[in-house]
Design a protein around this motif. Structure first.
Motif, PDB file in Angstrom:
ATOM      1  N   ARG A 197       4.553  43.145  49.263  1.00  0.00           N
ATOM      2  CA  ARG A 197       3.306  42.695  48.693  1.00  0.00           C
ATOM      3  C   ARG A 197       3.542  42.021  47.352  1.00  0.00           C
ATOM      4  NH1 ARG A 197       0.650  47.770  48.850  1.00  0.00           N
ATOM      5  NH2 ARG A 197       2.111  48.276  50.475  1.00  0.00           N
ATOM      6  N   GLU A 199       5.947  40.292  46.584  1.00  0.00           N
ATOM      7  CA  GLU A 199       6.399  38.935  46.828  1.00  0.00           C
ATOM      8  C   GLU A 199       5.258  38.040  47.266  1.00  0.00           C
ATOM      9  OE1 GLU A 199      10.756  40.447  47.998  1.00  0.00           O
ATOM     10  OE2 GLU A 199       9.569  39.440  49.524  1.00  0.00           O
ATOM     11  N   SER A 200       4.303  38.634  47.907  1.00  0.00           N
ATOM     12  CA  SER A 200       3.195  37.793  48.361  1.00  0.00           C
ATOM     13  C   SER A 200       2.134  37.639  47.291  1.00  0.00           C
ATOM     14  CB  SER A 200       2.576  38.400  49.611  1.00  0.00           C
ATOM     15  OG  SER A 200       1.937  39.588  49.245  1.00  0.00           O
ATOM     16  N   GLN A 202       0.477  39.936  45.830  1.00  0.00           N
ATOM     17  CA  GLN A 202      -0.568  40.942  45.857  1.00  0.00           C
ATOM     18  C   GLN A 202      -0.138  42.171  45.085  1.00  0.00           C
ATOM     19  OE1 GLN A 202      -3.692  40.799  46.944  1.00  0.00           O
ATOM     20  NE2 GLN A 202      -3.085  38.668  46.980  1.00  0.00           N
TER      21      GLN A 202
ATOM     22  N   SER B  85      -4.593  40.811  52.205  1.00  0.00           N
ATOM     23  CA  SER B  85      -3.405  40.628  51.383  1.00  0.00           C
ATOM     24  C   SER B  85      -2.156  40.748  52.240  1.00  0.00           C
ATOM     25  CB  SER B  85      -3.389  41.652  50.265  1.00  0.00           C
ATOM     26  OG  SER B  85      -3.068  42.925  50.795  1.00  0.00           O
ATOM     27  N   GLN B  86      -2.214  41.610  53.247  1.00  0.00           N
ATOM     28  CA  GLN B  86      -1.069  41.745  54.146  1.00  0.00           C
ATOM     29  C   GLN B  86      -0.900  40.490  54.979  1.00  0.00           C
ATOM     30  OE1 GLN B  86       0.225  44.286  52.580  1.00  0.00           O
ATOM     31  NE2 GLN B  86       0.916  45.200  54.491  1.00  0.00           N
ATOM     32  N   ARG B  88      -1.840  37.541  54.305  1.00  0.00           N
ATOM     33  CA  ARG B  88      -1.424  36.360  53.558  1.00  0.00           C
ATOM     34  C   ARG B  88       0.095  36.289  53.553  1.00  0.00           C
ATOM     35  NH1 ARG B  88      -3.974  36.117  47.909  1.00  0.00           N
ATOM     36  NH2 ARG B  88      -5.671  36.967  49.126  1.00  0.00           N
ATOM     37  N   HIS B  89       0.696  37.466  53.547  1.00  0.00           N
ATOM     38  CA  HIS B  89       2.143  37.477  53.582  1.00  0.00           C
ATOM     39  C   HIS B  89       2.674  37.213  54.986  1.00  0.00           C
ATOM     40  CE1 HIS B  89       5.986  38.157  51.908  1.00  0.00           C
ATOM     41  NE2 HIS B  89       6.261  39.161  52.695  1.00  0.00           N
TER      42      HIS B  89
END
Lengths: 783, 176
Positions: A197, A199-200, A202, B85-86, B88-89
């Motif tokens: 997360r 890294e993304s 978030q 959010s998950q 998006r990754h």
């Protein structure tokens, strides 16, 4: 497990006890958050507040371990100084992680902001950016503000509790054989998830995850924040404006009044030639809706909401050349829902959507003085009137009017009615359930003592509210009706089936057996698919139980389904928006609505190529039939109740008058030959066409035929008929104007108004006056 | 009521009351989060998010709806944020991530994940509806209030879910 069904499965699903560690962690994080929220509430209007947000972020960053520190170090943090001097309302919210995209960002967002001439970027960034970007201990060291993202990451020792965990890639096994391994694995998974997360972008969650380590630093950070507050930065540099969606990296949002003012100025200076609007502006406008404010921006048009009510889409009947298609076939339609809906819409202040306007339903809303038939066996005696078209020069209007045989109320066989009422929560509006109840009370008044009424409700508390009860026990029925409340707790999915069961159990042979469905558009009656519902209603119709649909309310009305069901159920679809409308449908037209005198009424007109070059049918788009359907008794069509009037209007272009469709170049001879041959046939010189009506008497399976020529000159009509031809023409003109005015030339609402006023007549119930009023309103709306 | 007094005190800024409130409701939050995602560690995350959001927005609770209803709405919103959010990754969930603990639990978790997946495929709001109505035993009206839709919508969703899932999963299921 699998044979339990989802209800039991989910109900009995054993939930694992939460991990106590996670529980503690969450609690600590939440308490820290709670403390922060309280602080934010208490320290208002004080510059320190900005800094405390800043502090929070910095604190979070320390709890990350080296990877996250790099990220924070790389992040361009401009916002802190920006808020200094701002009323302390500002909230800074950051989703960091620019490690991956840092390079890219420094080439995109940052130059854009750095180019703003009025910004003393050096001072501001020098004082603010580094301090948020690095460990608090380093706050006094400065870095080049021009490339804060390129700043080398500062190493930071990970907090102990993260450090103690096994390395991320060491425990990728979840055998479940050994509790320790599982625990390690789970922790690892959480850790891994956290890293992913991060890294993304978030990291907000994780940033706050280890709240305890924040506590340790809050003190030194407070001092730091103070220092930041004192930094000599007068004008606030704007924060980097990064849309949150930007590559999933992160965004910094600063809100507050001062920020808006700054932003407004900047946006406007940057935005030319496109104007911009800020929340602050919106607040200043007298507009009642944000969409109206947005419309102040040049070039922005917000289409008015046409409502979510659903209508079947149709194309307006086109002009046909008689040489190409001499025969026009359609089904009778006694529904009036369209007119009520249009009226409700206009009275609300907006013109209805095109598909809501069905010309034939608007025309048929009114009762016309067409002479009624004299016997039940031949229930129609068509009235045909040819006159000049008010909206097409040289064209003619052909009125075809039928009035169903009027049955005396005492002759009507006893009725077995089952009311199927929607009592879902959405009916909890004054023009829904309360109106339904009042409407049903009105209906009771027009029923005979021997008639029975049953009540089934659906969507809220399902079930039979009242077993069929004779109308002479009116009080019991009224009591049941008045006890209905919208909403409820149990689901009632079998509503429609139950209503039919009830009607069938009390079936009256030779009587009226009808379900009256009252809804605001929720057809959650127990059969999900529209098709299945239609065929269910159709099967029941064959057994003699009919269905009528009364629509209420707006916003969710599913007109197309109401129409379809009523058609399949040999019933009417009416839309009741006011008590007056209820009075019309359920009292004045009660006999017509309940007692069908003819089923599957189809009309067919064959035009004479010798006398007519073009024709166009006004309305009936959703009722058109194939030519061959006319004689096919298996094809369902509209039903006509006792005393119902049905009016159809054709606009024709007589032969010799210039039409709107060009003559074909190559087949002129064919057309001329056809016209010549037609002229030589019987009635070929003095008829515009030939009208045929097919119908079935109730209980019969084979159709009967009525036919009548349409003469070039119709005989003298009574004054009432002439007046009603005028009035129906006005309604037809109005309907066509509302749906776009494709064929009405220069006709205006004003013309319609004039015509309608002159043909108002006695108007016993005030419907025509109401129509005139409606035209006036539409005229204003259309301007 | 005791809980309400606790909420009032917490709203006025009393950290001890807020902590007590967390103690009272953490299990509910976590249970719902677990059923929502079918994964213990993710449930920990969602629950933590929800607790933090609770800290921030408790002041907005106006005692108009039941506190649990309000709380469910909050947890659902957190779970959905978390899910986004998950997504998006956009990582591929490794199969090893699935079982939580022990064989039985693992099997249950897999089935739950499949079920949740099917519910998601049925359309928006279906999963939440099933969890609230069947998982938490709420009435259609309560679920509608939480999800901001009408009660009849919930009824319709429940009906659809029952039709789709029980037809494929449990033909012998009697109608509830």
């Amino acid at each position: 497990m699998k044979d339990q069904g989802i209800e039991n499965y989910l109900e009995n699903l054993a939930t694992p006890a939460p991990d106590p560690e996670a529980r503690e962690r969450a609690k600590r994080a939440a308490l820290a958050e709670f403390a922060r929220a309280q602080a934010a509430d208490n320290i208002l209007a004080f510059p320190r507040q900005e800094s405390s947000d800043e502090t929070r972020l910095s604190r979070e960053s320390t709890s990350y371990g080296s990877a996250s520190m790099k990220r924070f170090a790389n992040r361009g943090w401009y916002a802190a100084a920006a808020g200094i001097g701002v009323l302390g309302l500002g909230l800074i919210w950051a989703l960091p992680n620019f490690r991956k995209y840092g390079q890219e960002l420094s080439h995109t967002e940052l130059p854009a902001t750095a180019q703003l001439p009025e910004r003393p970027a050096d001072a501001a960034a020098g004082a603010s950016a580094p301090e948020g970007a690095r460990a608090p201990e380093d706050h006094d060291s400065s870095s080049s503000p021009a490339e804060p993202l390129a700043e080398p990451p500062l190493p930071e020792p990970p907090p102990p509790e993260l450090e103690s965990q096994p390395p991320a890639n060491a425990t990728r096994h979840f055998a479940g054989d050994d509790q320790g391994a599982v625990d390690a694995g789970r922790r690892d998974a959480a850790n891994e998830a956290a890293r992913r997360r991060d890294e993304s972008g978030q990291s907000e969650v994780d940033a706050r995850a280890l709240a305890d380590s924040r506590q340790r630093e809050s003190k030194s950070l407070g001092a730091l924040a103070d220092q930041a507050a004192r930094a000599p930065v007068a004008p606030a540099p704007p924060p980097p404006q990064q849309p949150a969606a930007n590559k999933g990296t992160g965004s910094i949002t600063v809100t507050g009044m001062r920020r808006e003012l700054e932003k407004s100025k900047r946006d406007k200076s940057e935005a030319a030639p496109v104007d911009a609007i800020t929340a602050e502006d919106v607040g200043q406008f007298p507009d009642s809706h944000i969409a109206e404010s947005l419309q102040r921006i040049p070039g922005v048009q917000i289409a008015k909401d046409e409502g979510r009510d659903r209508f079947e889409h149709f194309e307006i009947n086109p002009v046909h050349r008689v040489a190409d298609a001499p025969v026009s076939t359609f089904s009778a339609d006694v529904d009036t829902a369209s007119y009520s809906f249009v009226r409700a819409r206009i009275n609300e202040g907006s013109l209805p959507q095109n598909d809501a306007v069905r010309a034939e339903e608007m025309i048929n809303y009114f009762d016309y003085a067409w002479p009624a038939a004299s016997s039940r066996e031949t229930p129609f005696e068509p009235t045909v009137v040819v006159g000049d078209s008010p909206w097409g020069k040289g064209r003619k209007l052909v009125h075809i009017g039928i009035k169903g045989y009027e049955v005396d109320r005492n002759e009507v066989p006893d009725a077995n009615l089952v009311l199927l009422l929607d009592v879902s929560g959405s009916m909890n509006e004054p023009n829904k359930l309360p109106l339904v109840i009042r409407s049903m009370e009105l209906l009771l008044g027009s029923l005979k003592p021997a008639d029975t009424v049953g009540i089934v409700v659906y969507a809220g508390a399902a079930g039979t509210v009242l077993e069929p009860t004779p109308v002479r026990e009116k009080d019991r029925i009224l009591e049941a009706l008045r006890s209905l409340r919208p909403g409820g707790s149990t689901a009632g999915a079998e509503g429609i089936e139950r209503a039919y069961q009830l009607a069938e159990a009390h079936f009256r042979k030779g009587g009226v057996n009808r379900i009256l469905l009252c809804t605001d558009g929720d057809f959650n009656v127990g059969i999900d698919s529209t098709q299945a519902l239609k065929s269910f209603v159709e099967r029941k119709r064959e057994k003699g139980v009919y269905l009528s649909v009364l629509g209420f309310g707006q916003g969710n009305y599913r007109d197309e389904l109401a129409q379809a069901l009523a058609q399949n159920g040999n019933g009417v679809a009416a839309y009741i928006d006011t008590d007056k409308e209820a009075q019309k449908v359920l009292v004045q037209e009660a006999t017509a609505s309940l007692f069908t005198i003819a089923k599957d009424v189809k009309l067919q007109v064959e035009f004479n190529p010798a006398t007519v070059s073009e024709y166009r049918l006004v309305g009936y788009e959703t009722r058109s039939l194939e030519r061959e359907d006319f004689n096919n008794d298996a094809v369902d069509a509209g039903d006509v109740g006792a005393g119902h009037t049905v009016t159809a209007i054709y606009e024709i272009t007589p032969a010799g008058v210039t039409g709107s469709v060009d003559e074909p170049r190559y087949e002129q001879n064919r057309d001329k030959d056809a016209a010549k041959r037609a002229a030589g046939s019987r009635g070929g010189r003095d008829e515009y066409g030939f009208l045929k009506i097919r119908y079935k008497l109730p209980g019969e399976r084979t159709s009967r035929l009525i036919s009548e020529p349409i003469p070039l000159r119709t005989g003298t009509q009574t004054a009432n008929v002439r007046r009603d031809v005028e009035f129906s023409t006005a309604v037809a003109g109005f309907a066509q104007l509302l749906s776009g005015g494709k064929y009405t030339g220069s006709l205006t609402y004003g013309d319609v108004l004039e015509q309608a006023q002159s043909a108002r007549g006695e108007d016993r119930f005030g419907y025509r006056s109401e129509f005139i009023d409606l035209v006036r309103r539409a005229q204003k709306l259309g301007e | 009521m005791d809980d309400l007094a606790l909420i009032r005190r917490a709203q006025s800024g009393d950290a001890t009351s807020f902590a007590a409130l967390l103690d009272l409701y953490y299990d509910t939050i976590h249970r719902f989060a677990w059923k929502w995602c079918g994964h213990a560690a993710n449930a920990d995350d969602i629950a933590q998010l929800a607790c933090m959001k609770l800290a921030n927005s408790l002041a907005q609770y106006r005692f108009q709806a039941a506190f649990t209803s309000w709380l469910y709405r909050l947890v659902i919103s957190c779970a959905q944020d978390w899910q986004r959010s998950q997504q998006r990754h956009a990582h591929v969930e490794l199969p090893e991530d699935v079982p939580a603990a022990g064989q039985g639990a693992a099997e249950q978790s897999i089935y739950l994940l499949q079920l949740l997946d099917q519910l998601v495929k049925l359309g928006e709001g279906m999963k939440e509806t099933a969890l609230l109505v069947h998982g938490e035993g709420l009435s259609h009206a309560e679920a509608g209030e939480i999800l901001g839709v009408s009660e009849s919508t919930i009824s319709w969703r429940v009906h659809t879910i029952r039709k789709h899932l029980n037809e494929s999963e449990a033909p012998a299921e009697k109608r509830g």
